[in-house]
Design a protein around this motif. Structure first.
Motif, PDB file in Angstrom:
ATOM      1  N   UNK A 136      30.722  38.428  47.074  1.00 44.08           N
ATOM      2  CA  UNK A 136      31.337  39.530  47.038  1.00 44.08           C
ATOM      3  C   UNK A 136      32.659  39.708  46.104  1.00 44.08           C
ATOM      4  N   UNK A 137      33.172  38.564  46.231  1.00 41.31           N
ATOM      5  CA  UNK A 137      34.504  38.558  45.409  1.00 41.31           C
ATOM      6  C   UNK A 137      34.054  38.549  43.703  1.00 41.31           C
ATOM      7  N   UNK A 138      33.075  37.788  43.474  1.00 46.35           N
ATOM      8  CA  UNK A 138      32.613  37.924  42.133  1.00 46.35           C
ATOM      9  C   UNK A 138      32.032  39.145  41.682  1.00 46.35           C
ATOM     10  N   UNK A 139      31.513  39.817  42.605  1.00 44.33           N
ATOM     11  CA  UNK A 139      30.842  41.284  42.330  1.00 44.33           C
ATOM     12  C   UNK A 139      32.001  42.241  41.830  1.00 44.33           C
ATOM     13  N   UNK A 140      33.181  42.088  42.401  1.00 39.97           N
ATOM     14  CA  UNK A 140      34.376  42.825  41.961  1.00 39.97           C
ATOM     15  C   UNK A 140      34.584  42.638  40.401  1.00 39.97           C
TER      16      UNK A 140
END
Length: 238
Positions: free
Chosen positions: A96-100
């Motif tokens: 989810x962090x990378x998706x940001x």
């Protein structure tokens, strides 16, 4: 020329001058380490190149574009100091962090979920963190968090990667892995990297070139020139 042009940049916080007439060119595919004492203006310069701060004088060009256009096109990724620590209390997974990183990049619009997931997986593989995909960001070590932050920055497919002390607060082994990762990304993907560091001995080994800042530009050359000058005992920012 597809690199970065820093043209006569000056900046003050109120009546306190921080940067004075900084001019330099960072070539396409260069890995530049920026050194200097505390309070020298290094982080301020990086924020100006990232478009976070506006200079009092001068301008920045990235890939022969005005800075604002380069930012809008997703050409620039900026990883502030200790950014991973600032997110460690959020109940969010590594994926989810990378998706940001997809929010503002060129992959933002019109991409289906399947494509986004492919990008996330690829970014985590690039930084050797695929096994951390479903872990909470707060559960990771400092070095692991930093690799995830780099993966997030890479998700928008930037031409320019800016990092403010990416090895701050992590141990030697983790620092070595971060430098190795940045060197590999620079060499294999051709990403231009500008990194601020206080770790002169190790950062200069991985970087291809060095700039020393102390309000003004005190030194600009390749890493070998810097090493020789530094070993001679010359203080490059006084």
């Amino acid at each position: 020329m597809n690199g970065v042009k820093v043209n006569h940049i000056s900046f003050s916080y109120g009546s306190n001058p921080v940067l004075e007439d900084i001019t330099m060119t960072v070539e396409d595919g260069e890995f530049l380490a920026v050194f200097g004492p505390n309070g020298a203006g290094k982080s301020t310069l990086l924020k100006i190149i990232a478009g976070v701060l506006l200079p009092d004088k001068g301008k920045i060009e990235v890939c022969e574009r005005e800075l604002l256009k380069a930012r809008r096109n997703g050409m620039i990724s900026y990883v502030p100091q200790n950014y991973g620590k600032n997110t460690s209390d959020f109940p969010i997974t590594v994926a989810e962090v990378v998706a940001l990183g997809l929010v503002s990049g060129k992959y933002s619009y019109g991409y289906r979920k399947k494509v986004s997931q492919h990008i996330i997986e690829h970014m985590l593989e690039l930084v050797q963190a695929a096994d951390l995909r479903d872990r909470r960001i707060g559960e990771l070590s400092g070095g692991q968090q930093q690799r995830v932050m780099v993966a997030m920055a890479l998700a928008k497919n930037p031409k320019l990667l800016l990092l403010d002390e990416p090895t701050s607060g992590i141990d030697y082994a983790a620092s070595h892995r971060i430098y190795e990762l940045l060197g590999t990304l620079n060499k294999n993907l051709g990403i231009t990297v500008i990194m601020i560091s206080h770790d002169i001995k190790n950062a200069a080994v991985w970087a291809t070139s060095v700039a020393c800042i102390n309000r003004g530009l005190c030194f600009r050359g390749n890493s070998e020139e810097f090493r020789i000058t530094h070993e001679q005992g010359r203080h490059l920012w006084y």
